[in-house]
Design an enzyme around this catalytic site. Structure first.
Site, PDB file in Angstrom:
ATOM      1  N   HIS A  66       0.847  -1.191   0.000  1.00  0.00           N
ATOM      2  CA  HIS A  66       0.000   0.000   0.000  1.00  0.00           C
ATOM      3  C   HIS A  66       0.888   1.249   0.000  1.00  0.00           C
ATOM      4  CE1 HIS A  66      -2.583   3.102   1.852  1.00  0.00           C
ATOM      5  NE2 HIS A  66      -3.596   2.435   1.330  1.00  0.00           N
ATOM      6  N   VAL A 120       1.338   3.838   1.817  1.00  0.00           N
ATOM      7  CA  VAL A 120       2.010   4.315   3.036  1.00  0.00           C
ATOM      8  C   VAL A 120       2.983   3.286   3.610  1.00  0.00           C
ATOM      9  CG1 VAL A 120       0.140   5.881   3.679  1.00  0.00           C
ATOM     10  CG2 VAL A 120       0.161   3.544   4.594  1.00  0.00           C
ATOM     11  N   LYS A 121       3.089   2.113   3.001  1.00  0.00           N
ATOM     12  CA  LYS A 121       3.988   1.090   3.518  1.00  0.00           C
ATOM     13  C   LYS A 121       5.431   1.359   3.075  1.00  0.00           C
ATOM     14  CE  LYS A 121       0.840  -1.433   5.626  1.00  0.00           C
ATOM     15  NZ  LYS A 121      -0.449  -0.932   5.173  1.00  0.00           N
ATOM     16  N   ILE A 122       6.323   0.434   3.406  1.00  0.00           N
ATOM     17  CA  ILE A 122       7.765   0.644   3.188  1.00  0.00           C
ATOM     18  C   ILE A 122       8.084   0.839   1.707  1.00  0.00           C
ATOM     19  CG2 ILE A 122      10.064  -0.278   3.610  1.00  0.00           C
ATOM     20  CD1 ILE A 122       8.513   0.294   6.178  1.00  0.00           C
TER      21      ILE A 122
END
Length: 386
Positions: free
Chosen positions: A185, A187-189
């Protein structure tokens, strides 16, 4: 507004997606396999199966583990809804294990006690979803030991933990979990816009996951009930889903993976700076699992409410009013109306509930500047000192 999380994209990412748009394959093409192979190599895993999102990944991981009606899935209440919902999708009962007051991850000590009681009652879980909250693994060594003792499958929900390590090895290597799930997603790493992946070292699980993501279909003659009718032939051998990822997403994910080390280094630098800048304020800072190296997807603080004059909501809204897009991860899953209708109630998991009453997620993403971070800390300090 400084968001709590944000994707970091550059021209290489745009070029990777454009190359797919100009190719013959927009979906079910070679970019997907390249992404899977690169992630498997990075994590030292045998197999990787990419899907449309991490919720889908959790669902098919549970199905591949044989979870179904009459079975039980356990997870932590301090997680996103999908870590529990995946069990309900399979028709299983869901239960929770309270969190460690230091790391805010599923508490392995509480798990051991609950398993001992469940063995006596005949209510052992078939699957445990161990969530690597904020980017660091649970006590996976102890969880793996308990899984051997009590016979449950371990799925590590490492949606927050791409690039993290545990016991000196990459999260996803499969040493302490049967399957590991990642999220991509924004906002993930790293991001593929939307996307997820299941990693495993067991070829039979990988084969099953590949069928489940694409309608339960196979073109492999060894999996068919009769000889192939010709090059066009396929069979549906079980009920599956359309959980496929596209080549556009896979190309973006692979391009992002090439920058993973830099992303992790900056997140760890920001976490170290937060630790230093926030030291001495009436806050509880994140605790660390001894064998875990966090990917720092989130940086969460807990307010020491008995030491400040403002309440939890006032501090949260004060930061928002100052242009800081703080968030709260997570509302305990057992307190959601759907799960309350299943019999859960306030007071069931006191550590998770206490955490929820105090937690705030501060901005954490690679392009967060030192000046922006110092502004966040300054505004938080101002509110805590009011």
């Amino acid at each position: 507004m400084i968001p709590y999380g944000r994707q970091s994209l550059d021209q290489a990412d745009i070029d990777a997606v454009m190359a797919v748009l100009q190719s013959d394959w927009l979906t079910q093409g070679p970019a997907i396999e390249r992404f899977e192979q690169a992630m498997a190599r990075r994590c030292q895993a045998g197999h990787a199966v990419a899907v449309c999102n991490a919720t889908a990944a959790l669902h098919i991981a549970c199905l591949a583990a044989g979870l179904g009606p009459g079975d039980r899935l356990w997870t932590t209440p301090n997680t996103f809804l999908a870590s529990a919902n995946c069990g309900r999708y399979c028709g299983a009962q869901v239960d929770f294990v309270d969190i460690d007051p230091l790391t805010w991850n599923l508490d392995a000590v509480a798990l051991a006690a609950k398993l001992e009681k469940a063995e006596r009652n005949g209510t052992l879980p078939k699957v445990l979803v161990a969530v690597a909250f904020s980017g660091q693994s649970c006590d996976m060594r102890e969880i793996a030991r308990l899984s051997e003792r009590y016979g449950f499958t371990v799925i590590e929900d490492a949606s927050h933990a791409v690039g993290a390590s545990y016991a000196g090895r990459p999260v996803g290597c499969g040493e302490f979990a049967d399957m590991t799930v990642f999220s991509f997603h924004p906002v993930k790493i790293i991001t593929s816009a939307e996307g997820g992946m299941v990693l495993t070292n067991r070829p039979e699980l990988a084969q099953h996951l590949q069928r489940l993501r694409s309608h339960g279909m196979t073109r492999d003659a060894e999996q068919m009930s009769e000889p192939s009718h010709g090059p066009w032939y396929y069979q549906q051998v079980e009920l599956g889903f359309n959980y496929r990822i596209t080549d556009l997403q896979a190309a973006l994910g692979l391009s992002q993976l090439n920058k993973l080390e830099g992303f992790i280094a900056r997140r760890r630098e920001l976490a170290s700076r937060y630790n230093r800048l926030l030291n001495g304020l009436p806050l509880t800072l994140p605790g660390l699992q001894p064998e875990a190296e966090s990917a720092w997807h989130l940086y969460v603080v807990r307010l020491r409410l008995d030491e400040i004059s403002l309440d939890h909501r006032q501090v949260f809204e004060g930061l928002r009013a100052a242009g800081i897009g703080v968030n709260l991860h997570y509302i305990p899953v057992h307190l959601q109306p759907y799960y309350c209708d299943l019999g859960f109630a306030q007071g069931d998991y006191p550590q998770a509930e206490r955490y929820y009453a105090e937690a705030i997620s501060l901005p954490m993403f690679p392009s967060l500047s030192d000046e922006e971070q110092e502004y966040v800390v300054g505004q938080l300090q101002r509110l805590l000192e009011e």
